[in-house]
Design a protein around this motif. Structure first.
Motif, short mmCIF file in Angstrom:
data_model
loop_
_atom_site.label_atom_id
_atom_site.label_comp_id
_atom_site.label_asym_id
_atom_site.label_seq_id
_atom_site.Cartn_x
_atom_site.Cartn_y
_atom_site.Cartn_z
N SER A 29 0.82 -1.11 -0.09
CA SER A 29 -0.08 0.08 0.10
C SER A 29 0.89 1.30 0.06
O SER A 29 2.17 0.96 0.21
N THR A 30 0.27 2.35 -0.14
CA THR A 30 0.95 3.65 -0.19
C THR A 30 0.59 4.46 1.03
O THR A 30 -0.33 4.85 1.05
N GLY A 31 1.55 4.57 1.91
CA GLY A 31 1.52 5.23 2.98
C GLY A 31 2.64 6.13 3.40
O GLY A 31 3.41 6.22 2.53
N GLY A 32 2.84 6.58 4.78
CA GLY A 32 3.88 7.31 5.20
C GLY A 32 5.29 6.72 5.04
O GLY A 32 6.09 7.35 4.49
N ALA A 33 5.33 5.57 5.17
CA ALA A 33 6.63 4.63 5.15
C ALA A 33 7.13 4.63 3.64
O ALA A 33 8.12 4.80 3.33
N GLN A 34 6.22 4.37 2.62
CA GLN A 34 6.40 4.34 1.42
C GLN A 34 6.76 5.67 0.71
O GLN A 34 7.60 5.65 0.00
N ARG A 35 6.18 6.67 1.16
CA ARG A 35 6.15 8.06 0.70
C ARG A 35 7.72 8.57 0.91
O ARG A 35 8.46 8.99 0.24
N SER A 36 8.23 8.19 2.33
CA SER A 36 9.43 8.43 2.58
C SER A 36 10.51 7.65 2.02
O SER A 36 11.44 8.39 1.56
N LEU A 37 10.34 6.53 1.76
CA LEU A 37 11.36 5.50 1.03
C LEU A 37 11.35 6.24 -0.45
O LEU A 37 12.45 6.49 -1.12
N TYR A 38 10.29 6.52 -1.10
CA TYR A 38 10.30 7.20 -2.37
C TYR A 38 11.25 8.49 -2.49
O TYR A 38 11.84 8.46 -3.38
N GLU A 39 10.96 9.40 -1.26
CA GLU A 39 12.02 10.60 -1.33
C GLU A 39 13.38 10.21 -1.16
O GLU A 39 14.21 10.83 -1.71
N TYR A 40 13.77 9.18 -0.30
CA TYR A 40 15.08 8.78 -0.12
C TYR A 40 15.47 8.09 -1.20
O TYR A 40 16.88 8.60 -1.80
N LEU A 41 14.94 7.55 -2.12
CA LEU A 41 15.30 6.73 -3.24
C LEU A 41 15.51 7.93 -4.43
O LEU A 41 16.38 7.76 -5.27
N LYS A 42 14.83 9.02 -4.59
CA LYS A 42 14.98 10.11 -5.46
C LYS A 42 16.11 10.60 -4.91
O LYS A 42 17.04 10.96 -6.14
N LEU A 43 16.35 10.96 -3.95
CA LEU A 43 17.63 11.78 -3.75
C LEU A 43 18.89 10.90 -3.68
O LEU A 43 19.95 11.62 -4.28
N ILE A 44 19.05 9.63 -3.36
CA ILE A 44 19.95 8.82 -3.78
C ILE A 44 20.38 8.74 -5.00
O ILE A 44 21.41 8.59 -5.60
N ASN A 45 19.26 8.62 -5.99
CA ASN A 45 19.33 8.16 -7.39
C ASN A 45 19.45 9.61 -8.14
O ASN A 45 19.43 9.34 -9.23
N GLU A 46 19.73 10.84 -7.49
CA GLU A 46 19.77 11.93 -8.28
C GLU A 46 20.79 11.99 -9.47
O GLU A 46 20.73 12.63 -10.55
N ASP A 47 21.86 11.50 -9.16
CA ASP A 47 23.11 11.61 -9.95
C ASP A 47 23.17 10.02 -10.90
O ASP A 47 24.01 10.04 -11.74
N LYS A 48 22.48 9.34 -10.74
CA LYS A 48 22.24 8.19 -11.33
C LYS A 48 23.38 7.35 -11.24
O LYS A 48 23.61 6.54 -12.11
N LYS A 49 24.18 7.34 -10.12
CA LYS A 49 25.27 6.64 -9.88
C LYS A 49 25.18 5.33 -9.33
O LYS A 49 26.09 4.44 -8.99
N ASN A 50 23.84 5.18 -8.77
CA ASN A 50 23.55 3.82 -8.03
C ASN A 50 22.86 2.82 -8.66
O ASN A 50 21.84 3.61 -9.46
#
Length: 185
Positions: free
Chosen positions: A12-33
């Protein structure tokens, strides 16, 4: 390039998933991972843009203040034990298919049974701590504390209150949820 595995426990989409999404976007910003997301479902609209490995039977163990095992809730351990057994076989598949991960992140401390991955991947393990944990000194507390002490590299708490209920304060840091408000307004 680092190879990262994030384990999400809910479809489901809840707070934990939203938080994970934001972390993943930040980590993957430079596409090095190289990011992989292990999730019970790929139907989660928020997390669809990441490479998803679907597996429905992700084991969990609850020891939160509101959701610990008591009374008939102990029967849930039958399900979780079955999930753990199935997850063990899935770990063999992961090892053959993905060879190695540099970091494995649990989206909640309830995913500690997934530490069985330690037998297959010599990675750093990090877990989010999203709810207050029971700190009643008993067998369950001692077991979870030992797992955290021995196998987790870091625990990421979402606030001060949650931080104080960590099993390993010396490994716990506070990282408030990061949300991108550009898309909201």
């Amino acid at each position: 390039m680092k190879k990262l595995l994030f384990i999400n426990h809910s479809s489901s989409t809840g707070g934990a998933q939203r938080s994970l999404y934001e972390y993943l976007k930040l980590i993957n910003e430079d596409k090095k991972n190289e990011i992989f997301l292990l999730s019970p479902s790929s139907d989660n609209e928020l997390l669809k843009e990441f490479r998803t490995i679907n597996f429905r039977f992700i084991p969990q163990f609850y020891n939160g203040i509101k959701s610990y095992y008591r009374g008939f809730r102990w029967f849930l351990l039958i399900r979780e034990t079955t999930y753990l057994f199935l997850f063990l076989f899935f770990c063999i598949y992961l090892k053959f298919a993905y060879k190695k991960f540099d970091l494995i992140y649990f989206n909640d401390i309830t995913l500690l049974p997934c530490l069985i991955l330690k037998f297959f991947f010599k990675s750093r393990y990090v877990s989010a701590l999203r709810s207050k944990q029971r700190l009643k000194k008993n067998f369950i507390y001692s077991f979870l504390k030992k797992l955290c002490d021995k196998y987790l590299f870091k625990i990421i708490s979402i606030d001060n209150d949650i931080f104080n209920s960590s099993y390993c304060l010396n490994k716990t840091i506070i990282c408030r949820n990061i949300f991108n408000f550009e898309n909201i307004y």
